[in-house]
Design a protein around this motif. Structure first.
Motif, PDB file in Angstrom:
ATOM      1  N   SER A 198      -8.599   2.801   2.682  1.00  0.00           N
ATOM      2  CA  SER A 198      -7.414   1.982   2.923  1.00  0.00           C
ATOM      3  C   SER A 198      -7.387   1.444   4.347  1.00  0.00           C
ATOM      4  O   SER A 198      -7.582   2.184   5.299  1.00  0.00           O
ATOM      5  CB  SER A 198      -6.143   2.804   2.657  1.00  0.00           C
ATOM      6  OG  SER A 198      -4.998   2.086   3.033  1.00  0.00           O
ATOM      7  N   LEU A 227      -7.342  -2.559  -0.884  1.00  0.00           N
ATOM      8  CA  LEU A 227      -8.773  -2.266  -0.879  1.00  0.00           C
ATOM      9  C   LEU A 227      -9.595  -3.508  -0.541  1.00  0.00           C
ATOM     10  O   LEU A 227     -10.575  -3.436   0.199  1.00  0.00           O
ATOM     11  CB  LEU A 227      -9.203  -1.702  -2.231  1.00  0.00           C
ATOM     12  CG  LEU A 227      -8.721  -0.286  -2.554  1.00  0.00           C
ATOM     13  CD1 LEU A 227      -9.025   0.068  -4.005  1.00  0.00           C
ATOM     14  CD2 LEU A 227      -9.367   0.731  -1.625  1.00  0.00           C
ATOM     15  N   TRP A 231     -17.373   3.356   1.098  1.00  0.00           N
ATOM     16  CA  TRP A 231     -17.708   2.313   0.126  1.00  0.00           C
ATOM     17  C   TRP A 231     -19.155   2.440  -0.353  1.00  0.00           C
ATOM     18  O   TRP A 231     -19.454   2.247  -1.534  1.00  0.00           O
ATOM     19  CB  TRP A 231     -17.484   0.927   0.725  1.00  0.00           C
ATOM     20  CG  TRP A 231     -16.132   0.378   0.432  1.00  0.00           C
ATOM     21  CD1 TRP A 231     -15.122   0.131   1.311  1.00  0.00           C
ATOM     22  CD2 TRP A 231     -15.614   0.033  -0.858  1.00  0.00           C
ATOM     23  NE1 TRP A 231     -14.007  -0.341   0.660  1.00  0.00           N
ATOM     24  CE2 TRP A 231     -14.284  -0.418  -0.677  1.00  0.00           C
ATOM     25  CE3 TRP A 231     -16.142   0.065  -2.149  1.00  0.00           C
ATOM     26  CZ2 TRP A 231     -13.478  -0.843  -1.734  1.00  0.00           C
ATOM     27  CZ3 TRP A 231     -15.341  -0.349  -3.208  1.00  0.00           C
ATOM     28  CH2 TRP A 231     -14.031  -0.789  -2.997  1.00  0.00           C
ATOM     29  N   VAL A 261     -14.186  -4.447  -5.474  1.00  0.00           N
ATOM     30  CA  VAL A 261     -12.947  -3.918  -6.037  1.00  0.00           C
ATOM     31  C   VAL A 261     -12.759  -4.415  -7.465  1.00  0.00           C
ATOM     32  O   VAL A 261     -12.696  -3.640  -8.418  1.00  0.00           O
ATOM     33  CB  VAL A 261     -11.731  -4.321  -5.178  1.00  0.00           C
ATOM     34  CG1 VAL A 261     -10.447  -3.759  -5.781  1.00  0.00           C
ATOM     35  CG2 VAL A 261     -11.896  -3.815  -3.749  1.00  0.00           C
ATOM     36  N   TYR A 265     -12.796  -0.416  -8.749  1.00  0.00           N
ATOM     37  CA  TYR A 265     -11.425   0.064  -8.948  1.00  0.00           C
ATOM     38  C   TYR A 265     -11.234   0.591 -10.364  1.00  0.00           C
ATOM     39  O   TYR A 265     -10.746   1.705 -10.555  1.00  0.00           O
ATOM     40  CB  TYR A 265     -10.417  -1.049  -8.665  1.00  0.00           C
ATOM     41  CG  TYR A 265      -8.981  -0.567  -8.726  1.00  0.00           C
ATOM     42  CD1 TYR A 265      -8.403   0.053  -7.624  1.00  0.00           C
ATOM     43  CD2 TYR A 265      -8.222  -0.708  -9.886  1.00  0.00           C
ATOM     44  CE1 TYR A 265      -7.097   0.520  -7.665  1.00  0.00           C
ATOM     45  CE2 TYR A 265      -6.916  -0.243  -9.935  1.00  0.00           C
ATOM     46  CZ  TYR A 265      -6.357   0.365  -8.835  1.00  0.00           C
ATOM     47  OH  TYR A 265      -5.067   0.837  -8.894  1.00  0.00           O
TER      48      TYR A 265
END
Length: 205
Positions: A33, A107, A126, A138, A179
């Motif tokens: 984040s 994100l 990541w 994402v 995601y």
């Protein structure tokens, strides 16, 4: 009652220990984040462990000294934690769609910090997620095009890792969105988390 009040104390010690271990050994693995850079697993565990230890300590001292004030404080804190847990669960299910949209937006914003100075934690996070979950970006791999302003992705997106493989054609990259992939994995493991949470709640009650 003394034995019962020792459970939070021991649990807090364990959680705090794991948090400190993560902070020391995995200090370069931070949060994804950009809005909450301190919201890492290590920090969450340290804060949670410390808080639980304090509650257990109050319960132990109250039981040993048979102090009604401390025992009442112990039960009130347990009740507050239980109500907070219940509130968080309810809010999560009620606002799932809004949470999804906000999380994806945050994100994607964090992708622009990938590989930049002072963001080694986010970069490593990541890289590990894309490699382990075989995903890219994402929503999809085109998220990285906005970051690099060209048709390329990080090397961790490649089906077969090699230096600068992210410059190759899209056919050599993972297509799954990170995601949704991670979200599905969490949902599949939600039963175990739910059982743990239920047991925790029952102990607190």
């Amino acid at each position: 009652f003394l034995c019962f009040s020792l459970f939070p104390q021991l649990g807090g010690c364990g959680i705090l220990g794991v948090g400190i271990w993560l902070a020391v050994t995995q200090g370069n693995f931070a949060t994804l984040s950009s809005s909450f850079p301190s919201l890492s697993a290590a920090n969450l565990l340290i804060v949670t462990g410390t808080f639980v230890m304090i509650i257990g300590f109050v319960g132990c001292i109250g039981a040993i000294k048979e102090n009604k004030c401390l025992l009442l404080s112990f039960f009130i804190m347990l009740l507050i934690i239980f109500l907070l847990e219940l509130t968080v669960v309810i809010l999560f299910f009620v606002y799932t769609d809004k949470i999804d949209k906000y999380a994806q937006r945050d994100l994607k914003k964090g992708l622009h910090l990938y590989g930049t100075d002072g963001n080694i934690g986010l970069t490593n996070a990541w890289s590990i997620i894309q490699t382990d979950f075989r995903c890219c970006g994402v929503s999809n791999y085109t998220d990285w095009f906005e970051v690099y302003n060209t048709t390329r992705v990080p090397d961790s997106c490649c089906l077969e890792f090699s230096e600068n493989c992210g410059l190759h054609s899209p056919g050599t990259w993972w297509k799954a969105p990170c995601y949704e992939t991670v979200k599905v994995w969490l949902q599949e493991n939600l039963l175990a988390v739910g059982i743990f949470g239920l047991c925790t709640a029952m102990v607190q009650v």
